[in-house]
Design a protein around this motif. Structure first.
Motif, PDB file in Angstrom:
ATOM      1  N   ASN A 138       0.799  -1.230   0.000  1.00  0.00           N
ATOM      2  CA  ASN A 138       0.000   0.000   0.000  1.00  0.00           C
ATOM      3  C   ASN A 138       0.832   1.280   0.000  1.00  0.00           C
ATOM      4  N   LYS A 139       2.145   1.143   0.174  1.00  0.00           N
ATOM      5  CA  LYS A 139       3.002   2.332   0.211  1.00  0.00           C
ATOM      6  C   LYS A 139       3.536   2.667  -1.182  1.00  0.00           C
ATOM      7  N   THR A 140       2.639   2.991  -2.061  1.00  0.00           N
ATOM      8  CA  THR A 140       2.969   3.412  -3.413  1.00  0.00           C
ATOM      9  C   THR A 140       1.741   4.106  -3.997  1.00  0.00           C
ATOM     10  N   ASP A 141       1.955   4.928  -5.001  1.00  0.00           N
ATOM     11  CA  ASP A 141       0.830   5.651  -5.599  1.00  0.00           C
ATOM     12  C   ASP A 141       0.204   4.897  -6.767  1.00  0.00           C
ATOM     13  N   TYR A 142       1.070   4.244  -7.544  1.00  0.00           N
ATOM     14  CA  TYR A 142       0.600   3.535  -8.742  1.00  0.00           C
ATOM     15  C   TYR A 142       1.314   2.196  -8.869  1.00  0.00           C
ATOM     16  N   TYR A 143       0.744   1.339  -9.714  1.00  0.00           N
ATOM     17  CA  TYR A 143       1.282  -0.005  -9.885  1.00  0.00           C
ATOM     18  C   TYR A 143       1.447  -0.316 -11.371  1.00  0.00           C
ATOM     19  N   LEU A 144       2.634  -0.796 -11.730  1.00  0.00           N
ATOM     20  CA  LEU A 144       2.851  -1.339 -13.067  1.00  0.00           C
ATOM     21  C   LEU A 144       2.793  -2.850 -12.947  1.00  0.00           C
ATOM     22  N   SER A 145       1.897  -3.460 -13.682  1.00  0.00           N
ATOM     23  CA  SER A 145       1.745  -4.912 -13.639  1.00  0.00           C
ATOM     24  C   SER A 145       2.264  -5.506 -14.941  1.00  0.00           C
ATOM     25  N   ILE A 146       3.089  -6.562 -14.851  1.00  0.00           N
ATOM     26  CA  ILE A 146       3.684  -7.137 -16.061  1.00  0.00           C
ATOM     27  C   ILE A 146       2.819  -8.220 -16.697  1.00  0.00           C
ATOM     28  N   SER A 147       1.667  -8.514 -16.079  1.00  0.00           N
ATOM     29  CA  SER A 147       0.769  -9.522 -16.658  1.00  0.00           C
ATOM     30  C   SER A 147      -0.654  -9.307 -16.160  1.00  0.00           C
ATOM     31  N   SER A 148      -1.611  -9.840 -16.893  1.00  0.00           N
ATOM     32  CA  SER A 148      -3.010  -9.732 -16.468  1.00  0.00           C
ATOM     33  C   SER A 148      -3.249 -10.520 -15.186  1.00  0.00           C
ATOM     34  N   GLY A 149      -2.464 -11.597 -14.993  1.00  0.00           N
ATOM     35  CA  GLY A 149      -2.587 -12.401 -13.780  1.00  0.00           C
ATOM     36  C   GLY A 149      -2.182 -11.614 -12.543  1.00  0.00           C
ATOM     37  N   ILE A 150      -1.082 -10.866 -12.639  1.00  0.00           N
ATOM     38  CA  ILE A 150      -0.634 -10.057 -11.505  1.00  0.00           C
ATOM     39  C   ILE A 150      -1.607  -8.904 -11.256  1.00  0.00           C
ATOM     40  N   THR A 151      -2.202  -8.385 -12.329  1.00  0.00           N
ATOM     41  CA  THR A 151      -3.227  -7.343 -12.168  1.00  0.00           C
ATOM     42  C   THR A 151      -4.392  -7.866 -11.330  1.00  0.00           C
ATOM     43  N   LYS A 152      -4.830  -9.081 -11.600  1.00  0.00           N
ATOM     44  CA  LYS A 152      -5.919  -9.687 -10.832  1.00  0.00           C
ATOM     45  C   LYS A 152      -5.506  -9.911  -9.376  1.00  0.00           C
ATOM     46  N   GLU A 153      -4.244 -10.299  -9.179  1.00  0.00           N
ATOM     47  CA  GLU A 153      -3.749 -10.504  -7.815  1.00  0.00           C
ATOM     48  C   GLU A 153      -3.738  -9.193  -7.038  1.00  0.00           C
ATOM     49  N   LEU A 154      -3.349  -8.115  -7.700  1.00  0.00           N
ATOM     50  CA  LEU A 154      -3.361  -6.801  -7.050  1.00  0.00           C
ATOM     51  C   LEU A 154      -4.778  -6.405  -6.653  1.00  0.00           C
ATOM     52  N   GLU A 155      -5.728  -6.638  -7.554  1.00  0.00           N
ATOM     53  CA  GLU A 155      -7.119  -6.297  -7.268  1.00  0.00           C
ATOM     54  C   GLU A 155      -7.651  -7.126  -6.100  1.00  0.00           C
ATOM     55  N   LYS A 156      -7.246  -8.408  -6.041  1.00  0.00           N
ATOM     56  CA  LYS A 156      -7.673  -9.267  -4.932  1.00  0.00           C
ATOM     57  C   LYS A 156      -7.108  -8.780  -3.606  1.00  0.00           C
ATOM     58  N   ASN A 157      -5.977  -8.065  -3.681  1.00  0.00           N
ATOM     59  CA  ASN A 157      -5.361  -7.520  -2.471  1.00  0.00           C
ATOM     60  C   ASN A 157      -5.890  -6.132  -2.130  1.00  0.00           C
TER      61      ASN A 157
END
Length: 222
Positions: A138-157
């Motif tokens: 949570n200590k960041t303003d934005y997120y670069l995701s290298i895959s759609s799978g990691i994007t989903k993991e971020l959303e789940k978090n």
């Protein structure tokens, strides 16, 4: 140039996939004749092999001990101070890091610089396979995701979709083609780091190949 961005990483071997991605990124960046952002790279720790940096023109390496245990103690004692002086010297608009500790420190130092920069996490691992502590995530303003799978993991978090940009790893194209064989023999090519288990898990690929080949042989007798 309108903006200045710093890409900051910890110690790296020089042989991994992240190094390849960063090298490819800077190669494409160097070829861009209309650069609206000045991109610079800073490594805190050093490398086992430094040859991979040939595409990076604007880089700074802060060398720490080659001994990983001593290096960890150096990180523990000096990393916040190193980050402070980096931010003070370079005055970036954007701080990008592949490392949760580095991006967290950059985020926590924002009040000292009147929040004049944004922090972007660029994590190169699955959050399921290699989790990041919630406090750091949570200590960041934005997120670069290298895959759609990691994007989903971020959303789940609990990360808002509006804060995530899914940008796949850059790939350098080539006009060379591997010709298809006409002798009826199947050939498999593996490109990547040789690791029987762990991240690459070549053992799983070998087992799957054996299973497929074995199934095909059995079908001939059924």
């Amino acid at each position: 140039m309108d903006k200045k961005a710093l890409l900051i990483t910890p110690f790296m071997t020089g042989f991994g996939g992240t190094e390849t991605v960063i090298s490819n990124l800077f190669k494409r960046y160097n070829e861009d004749s209309y650069q609206k952002v000045k991109l610079e790279y800073i490594n805190i720790g050093g490398f086992t092999d430094e040859d991979w940096q040939e595409n990076i023109k604007n880089n700074k390496v802060i060398k720490l001990s080659d001994n990983k245990y001593v290096r960890k103690l150096q990180y523990l004692a000096f990393l916040p101070f190193i980050m402070f002086f980096i931010l003070k010297k370079y005055k970036p608009d954007l701080v990008i890091s592949t490392n949760p500790i580095i991006w967290s420190i950059a985020y926590m130092l924002k009040p000292f610089f009147k929040n004049k920069y944004s922090v972007v996490s660029w994590y190169h691992y699955s959050l399921t396979a290699k989790p990041v502590k919630k406090t750091m995530l949570n200590k960041t303003d934005y997120y670069l995701s290298i895959s759609s799978g990691i994007t989903k993991e971020l959303e789940k978090n609990g990360i808002k979709k509006s804060s995530i940009s899914t940008i796949y790893n850059p790939v350098l194209t080539s006009e060379n083609n591997i010709s298809k064989s006409n002798d009826g023999i199947s050939r498999f090519v593996y490109v990547g780091r040789v690791m029987l288990n762990g991240q690459k898990n070549i053992k799983e690929m070998i087992c799957a190949s054996i299973l497929i080949i074995g199934t095909q042989i059995l079908r001939q007798f059924v």
